[in-house]
Design a protein around this motif. Structure first.
Motif, PDB file in Angstrom:
ATOM      1  N   CYS A 137      23.118   4.568  61.884  1.00 50.61           N
ATOM      2  CA  CYS A 137      22.183   5.568  61.349  1.00 50.61           C
ATOM      3  C   CYS A 137      22.709   6.983  61.582  1.00 50.61           C
ATOM      4  CB  CYS A 137      20.812   5.410  61.991  1.00 50.61           C
ATOM      5  SG  CYS A 137      19.936   3.891  61.560  1.00 50.61           S
ATOM      6  N   ASP A 138      23.248   7.227  62.759  1.00 53.44           N
ATOM      7  CA  ASP A 138      23.722   8.569  63.107  1.00 53.44           C
ATOM      8  C   ASP A 138      24.989   8.954  62.341  1.00 53.44           C
ATOM      9  OD1 ASP A 138      21.643   8.654  64.896  1.00 53.44           O
ATOM     10  OD2 ASP A 138      22.888   8.291  66.675  1.00 53.44           O
ATOM     11  N   GLY A 139      25.836   7.975  62.043  1.00 53.49           N
ATOM     12  CA  GLY A 139      27.127   8.286  61.442  1.00 53.49           C
ATOM     13  C   GLY A 139      27.197   8.165  59.939  1.00 53.49           C
ATOM     14  N   ALA A 140      26.196   7.567  59.316  1.00 55.90           N
ATOM     15  CA  ALA A 140      26.284   7.266  57.888  1.00 55.90           C
ATOM     16  C   ALA A 140      26.376   8.516  57.014  1.00 55.90           C
ATOM     17  CB  ALA A 140      25.092   6.418  57.458  1.00 55.90           C
ATOM     18  N   THR A 141      25.642   9.561  57.354  1.00 56.72           N
ATOM     19  CA  THR A 141      25.590  10.754  56.499  1.00 56.72           C
ATOM     20  C   THR A 141      26.974  11.338  56.260  1.00 56.72           C
ATOM     21  OG1 THR A 141      23.394  11.249  57.379  1.00 56.72           O
ATOM     22  CG2 THR A 141      24.506  12.989  56.172  1.00 56.72           C
ATOM     23  N   ASP A 142      27.794  11.391  57.284  1.00 55.03           N
ATOM     24  CA  ASP A 142      29.124  11.987  57.152  1.00 55.03           C
ATOM     25  C   ASP A 142      30.060  11.160  56.288  1.00 55.03           C
ATOM     26  OD1 ASP A 142      28.424  14.130  58.717  1.00 55.03           O
ATOM     27  OD2 ASP A 142      29.259  13.286  60.558  1.00 55.03           O
ATOM     28  N   ARG A 143      29.745   9.904  56.084  1.00 58.11           N
ATOM     29  CA  ARG A 143      30.620   9.025  55.291  1.00 58.11           C
ATOM     30  C   ARG A 143      30.024   8.711  53.920  1.00 58.11           C
ATOM     31  NH1 ARG A 143      33.179  10.681  58.405  1.00 58.11           N
ATOM     32  NH2 ARG A 143      33.987  11.479  56.443  1.00 58.11           N
ATOM     33  N   LEU A 144      28.917   9.360  53.586  1.00 62.97           N
ATOM     34  CA  LEU A 144      28.185   9.064  52.355  1.00 62.97           C
ATOM     35  C   LEU A 144      28.463  10.123  51.297  1.00 62.97           C
ATOM     36  CD1 LEU A 144      26.130   6.784  51.668  1.00 62.97           C
ATOM     37  CD2 LEU A 144      24.311   8.432  52.161  1.00 62.97           C
TER      38      LEU A 144
END
Length: 219
Positions: A137-144
């Protein structure tokens, strides 16, 4: 079609795998998209995304054995999938994806310590079952990508509302899009008394609720 190779020590596709694949296929989320499958196991979800028309599929797993068997399953099906060994987003830290899917370890365990080896690494996820899930959840935004989608499956025992809230804190709009009741699997049955004591399942429960959470960037 020949069943997927699934050697000892690698998570075999089960109900949660089928529920995640069903959500992916129902909304045609993979078509024409660059897809990342975290914790790929045998490669079942990655292969489903490939079969659903993904532009590209990348699969990641921490287990050497899972990486090996996923590569073999892809080869047997002539599926072009990039398979990497590593810890969640680490092998793809320089990329963005249109669809991120994951069926992470989520079974609440006795302690916060995560197994380093063995089959228990496929499901043990700390006392509240969220040790791996929260990191995704914490890391998904940067890879989306800008219009990308995250699709996660886990047990309601580790709190769907907490997943929605965690994704919101990461800048994503999230909601539960599927709820499916399935019989308790062997690991959940073995830990039922512990889970009952913690209030994670109802006393005498014979089934559990699986949830699929979908998220995208806030407008």
């Amino acid at each position: 079609m020949t069943p997927l190779l699934s050697p000892p020590g690698v998570y075999r596709p089960q109900s949660d795998t089928a529920v995640l694949i069903g959500a992916l296929q129902r909304d045609d989320l993979a078509r024409g998209r660059d897809v990342l499958d975290l914790g790929t196991g045998t490669g079942a979800v990655a292969l489903a995304a490939c079969g659903a028309g993904a532009a590209s599929v990348t699969a990641v797993d921490l287990s050497r054995r899972a990486v090996m068997v996923t590569r073999m399953n892809c080869r047997l099906r002539r599926a072009r999938i990039a398979v990497h060994r590593g810890d969640l987003f680490a092998p793809v830290r320089d990329r963005r994806f249109d669809l991120i899917v994951a069926n992470p370890p989520y079974v609440p365990a006795e302690t916060e310590a995560l197994p380093r080896y063995g089959i228990a690494r496929c499901w043990d996820a700390g006392i509240d079952g969220r040790a791996v899930l929260d990191r995704i959840c914490d890391g998904a935004t940067d890879r989306l990508s800008e219009d990308g989608v995250v699709l996660l499956v886990h047990s309601a025992a580790c709190n769907a509302d907490a997943t929605v809230a965690r994704l919101a804190r990461a800048g994503l709009v999230a909601e539960v899009v599927d709820r499916v009741h399935v019989p308790l699997g062997p690991v959940m049955r073995a830990r039922r008394a512990m889970h009952e004591t913690r209030g994670l399942v109802e006393p005498g429960a014979r089934s559990e609720e699986l949830v699929v959470v979908r998220a995208h960037r806030a407008a």
